[in-house]
Scaffold this motif. Structure first.
Motif, PDB file in Angstrom:
ATOM      1  N   THR A  60      42.832  41.532  33.372  1.00 26.05           N
ATOM      2  CA  THR A  60      43.164  42.920  33.106  1.00 26.05           C
ATOM      3  C   THR A  60      41.930  43.532  32.459  1.00 26.05           C
ATOM      4  OG1 THR A  60      45.476  42.355  32.774  1.00 26.05           O
ATOM      5  CG2 THR A  60      44.730  44.461  31.868  1.00 26.05           C
TER       6      THR A  60
ATOM      7  N   TRP B 237      51.071  37.632  34.539  1.00 28.76           N
ATOM      8  CA  TRP B 237      50.116  38.262  35.455  1.00 28.76           C
ATOM      9  C   TRP B 237      49.450  37.188  36.307  1.00 28.76           C
ATOM     10  CZ3 TRP B 237      48.373  40.969  38.965  1.00 28.76           C
ATOM     11  CH2 TRP B 237      47.071  41.426  39.130  1.00 28.76           C
TER      12      TRP B 237
ATOM     13  N   ASN C 297      46.256  45.044  37.277  1.00 28.07           N
ATOM     14  CA  ASN C 297      47.588  44.621  36.859  1.00 28.07           C
ATOM     15  C   ASN C 297      48.442  44.497  38.121  1.00 28.07           C
ATOM     16  OD1 ASN C 297      48.877  47.240  37.441  1.00 28.07           O
ATOM     17  ND2 ASN C 297      47.694  47.971  35.691  1.00 28.07           N
TER      18      ASN C 297
END
Length: 135
Positions: A62, A10, A115
């Motif tokens: 996140t 990520w 995300n």
């Protein structure tokens, strides 16, 4: 994929998304994931506007379960503490000293909360001031 690997992936995607954002805004990307030497700190993105070098830290998070990504999109910026600012400043100083021209400079933070498929991107120009001297 374990949580650590997912967070790393990520983070890489966030850096790519941050570069896309900067390009859309008219910045030139000079470097990504730049290090002044082995074992040294990293600057996520070095971008340029005419006469201005921009050192960008990218932070991706996140949200916790039940948390909405619109709640506080700037909160990942809090992770850019004084220690990180000093590290970025040292690396930026090395980078600026290696340039043939003089540049004004600034430090920006880009945060992404969410995300890769659904996120809020926040660009904070001049996020902090640092005592970098060039030349």
């Amino acid at each position: 994929m374990n949580r650590r690997t997912a967070a790393y992936e990520w983070g890489l995607e966030a850096e790519r998304l941050a570069c896309e954002h900067l390009l859309r805004e008219g910045y030139t990307i000079r470097e990504t994931r730049w290090r002044p030497g082995p074992g040294h700190d990293e600057i996520d993105i070095i971008a340029e506007l005419p006469g201005v070098m921009i050192f960008v830290e990218v932070k991706a998070r996140t949200p916790a379960a039940g948390e909405n990504i619109e709640d506080d999109p700037a909160s990942p910026a809090e992770a850019v503490d004084l220690r990180k600012q000093k590290r970025m400043s040292r690396a930026a100083d090395i980078y600026l000293r290696a340039q043939n021209d003089d540049y004004d400079y600034r430090f920006d933070i880009i945060t992404l909360l969410g995300n890769p498929s659904r996120h809020v991107l926040t660009h904070i120009p001049d996020a902090f001031i640092s005592p970098v001297t060039s030349r």
